[in-house]
Design a protein around this motif. Structure first.
Motif, PDB file in Angstrom:
ATOM      1  N   PHE A   1       0.728  -7.765   2.360  1.00  0.00           N
ATOM      2  CA  PHE A   1       0.929  -6.433   1.802  1.00  0.00           C
ATOM      3  C   PHE A   1       2.560  -6.194   1.121  1.00  0.00           C
ATOM      4  N   ASN A   2       2.991  -7.247   0.812  1.00  0.00           N
ATOM      5  CA  ASN A   2       4.327  -7.173   0.241  1.00  0.00           C
ATOM      6  C   ASN A   2       4.644  -7.778  -0.919  1.00  0.00           C
ATOM      7  N   ASP A   3       5.434  -7.372  -1.804  1.00  0.00           N
ATOM      8  CA  ASP A   3       5.737  -7.924  -3.111  1.00  0.00           C
ATOM      9  C   ASP A   3       7.069  -8.742  -3.123  1.00  0.00           C
ATOM     10  N   PRO A   4       7.275  -9.381  -4.150  1.00  0.00           N
ATOM     11  CA  PRO A   4       8.460 -10.089  -4.054  1.00  0.00           C
ATOM     12  C   PRO A   4       9.908  -9.430  -3.991  1.00  0.00           C
ATOM     13  N   PRO A   5      10.781  -9.360  -3.288  1.00  0.00           N
ATOM     14  CA  PRO A   5      11.153 -10.724  -2.818  1.00  0.00           C
ATOM     15  C   PRO A   5      10.793 -11.017  -1.408  1.00  0.00           C
ATOM     16  N   ALA A  44       0.677   7.268   0.407  1.00  0.00           N
ATOM     17  CA  ALA A  44       1.620   8.497   0.698  1.00  0.00           C
ATOM     18  C   ALA A  44       0.896   9.772   1.185  1.00  0.00           C
ATOM     19  N   LYS A  45      -0.206  10.172   0.695  1.00  0.00           N
ATOM     20  CA  LYS A  45      -0.852  11.149   1.271  1.00  0.00           C
ATOM     21  C   LYS A  45      -1.589  10.961   2.585  1.00  0.00           C
ATOM     22  N   LEU A  46      -2.116   9.760   2.956  1.00  0.00           N
ATOM     23  CA  LEU A  46      -2.800   9.340   4.046  1.00  0.00           C
ATOM     24  C   LEU A  46      -1.727   9.037   5.138  1.00  0.00           C
ATOM     25  N   ARG A  47      -0.618   8.730   4.786  1.00  0.00           N
ATOM     26  CA  ARG A  47       0.623   8.070   5.757  1.00  0.00           C
ATOM     27  C   ARG A  47       0.662   9.177   6.903  1.00  0.00           C
ATOM     28  N   PRO A  48       0.866  10.543   6.440  1.00  0.00           N
ATOM     29  CA  PRO A  48       1.228  11.306   7.519  1.00  0.00           C
ATOM     30  C   PRO A  48      -0.180  11.453   8.726  1.00  0.00           C
ATOM     31  N   PRO A  70       0.737  -1.264   0.096  1.00  0.00           N
ATOM     32  CA  PRO A  70      -0.044  -0.152  -0.078  1.00  0.00           C
ATOM     33  C   PRO A  70       0.846   1.357  -0.139  1.00  0.00           C
ATOM     34  N   TRP A  71       2.221   1.122   0.401  1.00  0.00           N
ATOM     35  CA  TRP A  71       2.920   2.390   0.907  1.00  0.00           C
ATOM     36  C   TRP A  71       3.470   2.796  -0.765  1.00  0.00           C
ATOM     37  N   ARG A  72       3.538   1.840  -1.651  1.00  0.00           N
ATOM     38  CA  ARG A  72       3.707   2.361  -2.919  1.00  0.00           C
ATOM     39  C   ARG A  72       2.592   3.151  -3.840  1.00  0.00           C
TER      40      ARG A  72
END
Length: 172
Positions: free
Chosen positions: A42-46, A21-25, A14-16
């Motif tokens: 919630f993770n991509d490879p690797p 990025a707008k919500l995270r703060p 999600p952080w990508r």
């Protein structure tokens, strides 16, 4: 299609997302955020691949087959708690009573958690489930964070207790 799942242009992280990025703060640096950002979901490879390798062993056919009897017993127990067939006035929620309770009970069994802790574990699980919703109220996020903190502390205590028990019996 599977090509979409393998595309580097799409992501589980999600952080990508520019929206994240707008919500995270506005999202506290909380146990909830730090925990879920580590989840395989919630993770991509690797990183996803490494985490998947860690849990794959738990889902191999012989392991699942060994759990069959316990899963059947838990299913029978949950089904027996439902209203009887002849009780037409009785209402129940099949999702809450069976479909959502069963995996939590089985996971607790696999982790060796005491049966008296199933209800608390289910409550934490329900609160944590809000993290996958696209829109979550502040109260739900606060409850999910409290669940993440509670569950993390509980599991750390359970692990420490098992390690102590193992060490104690090893040196006797």
């Amino acid at each position: 299609t599977s090509s979409g799942l393998r595309s580097s242009h799409l992501s589980r992280e999600p952080w990508r997302s520019p929206v994240y990025a707008k919500l995270r703060p506005f999202i506290a640096d909380s146990t909830l955020e730090r925990t879920t950002e580590q989840w395989m979901l919630f993770n991509d490879p690797p990183k996803h691949t490494r985490l998947r390798r860690l849990v794959n062993g738990a889902f191999k056919p012989p392991v699942i087959e060994a759990l069959r009897e316990r899963i059947t017993a838990v299913t029978d127990e949950l089904l027996s708690a439902l209203p009887l067939e002849g009780d037409l006035d009785a209402e129940f929620d099949l999702m809450a009573s069976l479909a959502q309770a069963l995996p939590v009970r089985v996971i607790c069994d696999v982790l060796g958690l005491p049966s008296q802790d199933f209800a608390q574990t289910k409550a934490w699980s329900d609160a944590l489930a809000w993290i996958v919703e696209p829109v979550v109220r502040k109260e739900q996020r606060i409850a999910a964070n409290a669940a993440a903190e509670g569950m993390a502390a509980y599991l750390r205590g359970h692990i420490a207790q098992r390690q102590h028990h193992t060490l104690f019996h090893r040196f006797q």
